[in-house]
Design an enzyme around this catalytic site. Sequence first.
Site, PDB file in Angstrom:
ATOM      1  N   ARG A   1     -21.074  -9.914 -15.376  1.00  0.00           N
ATOM      2  CA  ARG A   1     -19.825 -10.239 -14.679  1.00  0.00           C
ATOM      3  C   ARG A   1     -18.603  -9.820 -15.489  1.00  0.00           C
ATOM      4  O   ARG A   1     -17.576  -9.410 -14.927  1.00  0.00           O
ATOM      5  CB  ARG A   1     -19.774 -11.744 -14.384  1.00  0.00           C
ATOM      6  CG  ARG A   1     -20.699 -12.169 -13.249  1.00  0.00           C
ATOM      7  CD  ARG A   1     -20.673 -13.666 -13.041  1.00  0.00           C
ATOM      8  NE  ARG A   1     -21.443 -14.063 -11.873  1.00  0.00           N
ATOM      9  CZ  ARG A   1     -21.730 -15.303 -11.558  1.00  0.00           C
ATOM     10  NH1 ARG A   1     -21.315 -16.297 -12.334  1.00  0.00           N
ATOM     11  NH2 ARG A   1     -22.430 -15.582 -10.474  1.00  0.00           N
TER      12      ARG A   1
ATOM     13  N   LYS B   1     -35.833 -23.235  -2.057  1.00  0.00           N
ATOM     14  CA  LYS B   1     -35.666 -24.118  -0.907  1.00  0.00           C
ATOM     15  C   LYS B   1     -35.096 -23.421   0.320  1.00  0.00           C
ATOM     16  O   LYS B   1     -34.137 -22.671   0.231  1.00  0.00           O
ATOM     17  CB  LYS B   1     -34.751 -25.293  -1.280  1.00  0.00           C
ATOM     18  CG  LYS B   1     -35.335 -26.226  -2.337  1.00  0.00           C
ATOM     19  CD  LYS B   1     -34.398 -27.398  -2.579  1.00  0.00           C
ATOM     20  CE  LYS B   1     -34.993 -28.384  -3.577  1.00  0.00           C
ATOM     21  NZ  LYS B   1     -34.113 -29.545  -3.799  1.00  0.00           N
TER      22      LYS B   1
ATOM     23  N   GLY C   1     -27.611 -14.723  -8.845  1.00  0.00           N
ATOM     24  CA  GLY C   1     -27.894 -14.774 -10.272  1.00  0.00           C
ATOM     25  C   GLY C   1     -29.316 -14.411 -10.646  1.00  0.00           C
ATOM     26  O   GLY C   1     -29.551 -13.578 -11.533  1.00  0.00           O
TER      27      GLY C   1
ATOM     28  N   GLY D   1     -23.221 -17.452  -4.141  1.00  0.00           N
ATOM     29  CA  GLY D   1     -22.853 -18.155  -2.921  1.00  0.00           C
ATOM     30  C   GLY D   1     -21.955 -17.320  -2.023  1.00  0.00           C
ATOM     31  O   GLY D   1     -22.108 -17.314  -0.792  1.00  0.00           O
TER      32      GLY D   1
END
Length: 390
Positions: free
Chosen positions: A36, A193, A346, A369
């Site tokens: 990043r 999940k 990530g 996200g």
Amino acid sequence: MAILKMTDLDLSGKRVLIRVDFNVPAKDGKIGDDTRIRAALPGIRFALAAGARLMLTSHFGRPKEGEFSESESLAPVARHLSGLLGVDVPLLRDWLDGVEVEPGKVVLLENCRFNKGEKKNDEALARRIAALCDIYVNDAFGTAHRAEATTHGAARYAPVACAGPLMSAELEALGKALAHPASPLIAIVAGSKVSTKLTILAALAEKVDQLIVGGGIANTFLLAEGVAIGDSLAEPDLVEEARSIIKAMRARDAAVPLPVDVVVATDLSPRAVARTVAVAEVGSNDRILDFGPQTMAELGAMIAGAGTIVWNGPIGVFEHEAFAGGTRALAAAIAASSAFSIAGGGDTLAAIAKFGITDRVGYISTGGGAFLEFLEGRELPAVAALRARA
């Protein structure tokens, strides 16, 4: 997309505040993966070469707002950035009341989340931040899904608000992947999940030709198809949602290909004994921790024929070598494909680095996200603020 670009503006002598994303892993004062930070270098170098009075701001970790924390200070980032740029990058701790910086010089402002009101996008705080600059630049796509003082509020009140090179490139690449994708469009969405990625899965089910799921998400989909998964990680309460996604795909003559063989173990540890079994042979004490070679061969053939590939998440627990085969094979297939590929998240970035395919992915997004919410079709607050100011 109508947004001003920093590279189109005159920055000479101007106070330029760039919101970057330097929230990177660090241990014992040393930076780990600096992807990043390196991604932000083009924008920083452009501003310095243009003679800007440059200020950089970022969050780092999750400190308690209003309180300084040595463990969440940007000091390690300042040192690392100084080395990358080849110039001294001072770290300024108290900066809300004003910043002195000469033209062609840069200063890093201490963790913006040390300021009370940052996460709640406090208007008074946002106005104080905006008052520091002549030009506000958002070059932190990874935080674009958050409406915070440095990502959204400051863009509203600064004299000029624009996008940096990284933000511009991210939006253009993602737009290319989704607005007019070459077909077939294949999406790979994996993770532990379903609940964290349910809305993106449902959104993609309406537009992709193949939806490849992996990790614990795949286990939940196997349950939805009536397959016994032993002691594997899954979310039984979301089986109906998984079933609906499969049904929606089939109604469009698309598919959610599920594994035919898997790699299992009775525990997840460095000493775990890995076995490859047909999916119908998973025992009651087995945990599915990766896809098997036959499955990966079938998925590889599918990927080879893709026109566009969107990738978020590793197939298995790739941090352990015994369960890295699926993600390694996936990475190799994407690298070998002639399709336009875009990857983000990530764990995905870590897998790309581990398997050495960085230069063979069409575009690597710095967002996690934000990447998912863009794919879902949501308007990102930081991007909306820039568009409004344009």
